[in-house]
Design a protein around this motif. Sequence first.
Motif, PDB file in Angstrom:
ATOM      1  N   GLU A  70       2.359 -11.177  23.749  1.00 20.74           N
ATOM      2  CA  GLU A  70       1.192 -11.887  24.276  1.00 20.74           C
ATOM      3  C   GLU A  70       0.589 -11.121  25.448  1.00 20.74           C
ATOM      4  O   GLU A  70      -0.627 -10.971  25.563  1.00 20.74           O
ATOM      5  N   LEU A  71       1.440 -10.601  26.299  1.00 16.82           N
ATOM      6  CA  LEU A  71       0.971  -9.828  27.448  1.00 16.82           C
ATOM      7  C   LEU A  71       0.288  -8.538  27.004  1.00 16.82           C
ATOM      8  O   LEU A  71      -0.782  -8.175  27.505  1.00 16.82           O
ATOM      9  N   ARG A  74      -3.111  -9.658  24.977  1.00 12.58           N
ATOM     10  CA  ARG A  74      -4.175 -10.387  25.675  1.00 12.58           C
ATOM     11  C   ARG A  74      -4.215 -10.123  27.173  1.00 12.58           C
ATOM     12  O   ARG A  74      -5.138 -10.564  27.851  1.00 12.58           O
ATOM     13  N   HIS A  76      -2.362 -11.407  29.480  1.00 14.26           N
ATOM     14  CA  HIS A  76      -2.258 -12.692  30.176  1.00 14.26           C
ATOM     15  C   HIS A  76      -0.796 -13.104  30.292  1.00 14.26           C
ATOM     16  O   HIS A  76      -0.083 -13.161  29.295  1.00 14.26           O
ATOM     17  N   HIS A  77      -0.359 -13.411  31.514  1.00 11.25           N
ATOM     18  CA  HIS A  77       0.984 -13.954  31.729  1.00 11.25           C
ATOM     19  C   HIS A  77       0.937 -15.445  31.435  1.00 11.25           C
ATOM     20  O   HIS A  77       0.194 -16.190  32.084  1.00 11.25           O
ATOM     21  N   LEU A  78       1.709 -15.891  30.464  1.00 12.72           N
ATOM     22  CA  LEU A  78       1.725 -17.304  30.095  1.00 12.72           C
ATOM     23  C   LEU A  78       2.455 -18.130  31.139  1.00 12.72           C
ATOM     24  O   LEU A  78       3.396 -17.663  31.777  1.00 12.72           O
ATOM     25  N   ASP A  82      -0.332 -23.164  29.890  1.00 12.90           N
ATOM     26  CA  ASP A  82      -0.823 -22.593  28.629  1.00 12.90           C
ATOM     27  C   ASP A  82      -0.099 -23.195  27.429  1.00 12.90           C
ATOM     28  O   ASP A  82       0.210 -22.495  26.470  1.00 12.90           O
ATOM     29  N   ARG A  85      -1.430 -22.449  23.796  1.00 13.72           N
ATOM     30  CA  ARG A  85      -1.162 -21.093  23.298  1.00 13.72           C
ATOM     31  C   ARG A  85       0.318 -20.921  22.969  1.00 13.72           C
ATOM     32  O   ARG A  85       0.673 -20.300  21.969  1.00 13.72           O
TER      33      ARG A  85
END
Length: 102
Positions: A70-71, A74, A76-78, A82, A85
């Motif tokens: 995911e990182l 995207r 982005h740190h979940l 979130d 997602r």
Amino acid sequence: MPRLPKRNHNGGPPLDDYKGPAWGKGDPHRFMHWRSAHKAAWKPKSRDIALFRLAKAEAVGLTYEEYTLELLERGHHLSADDGTRVDEIKRSRKRRGFSHFD
């Protein structure tokens, strides 16, 4: 005549389920660069970063690999905020046959 890649394709060889080099199917030089880039992307810069990602992954209920993917995809740190997602990622486990994580 060789097939042209799809419009969104980045020109690299497929790296999932690698079963050996594709020497007869394209440029070995390009293949080696893509394989090297793939390994470099998955290798954390330090032990602390790996531990940070692992802790964040466990906090939201994902595996290290899912969180890192995911990182990488995207940027982005979940977090706990979130949830939608995270649920999507967990549902995709079942489609890929990884339901034993649930």
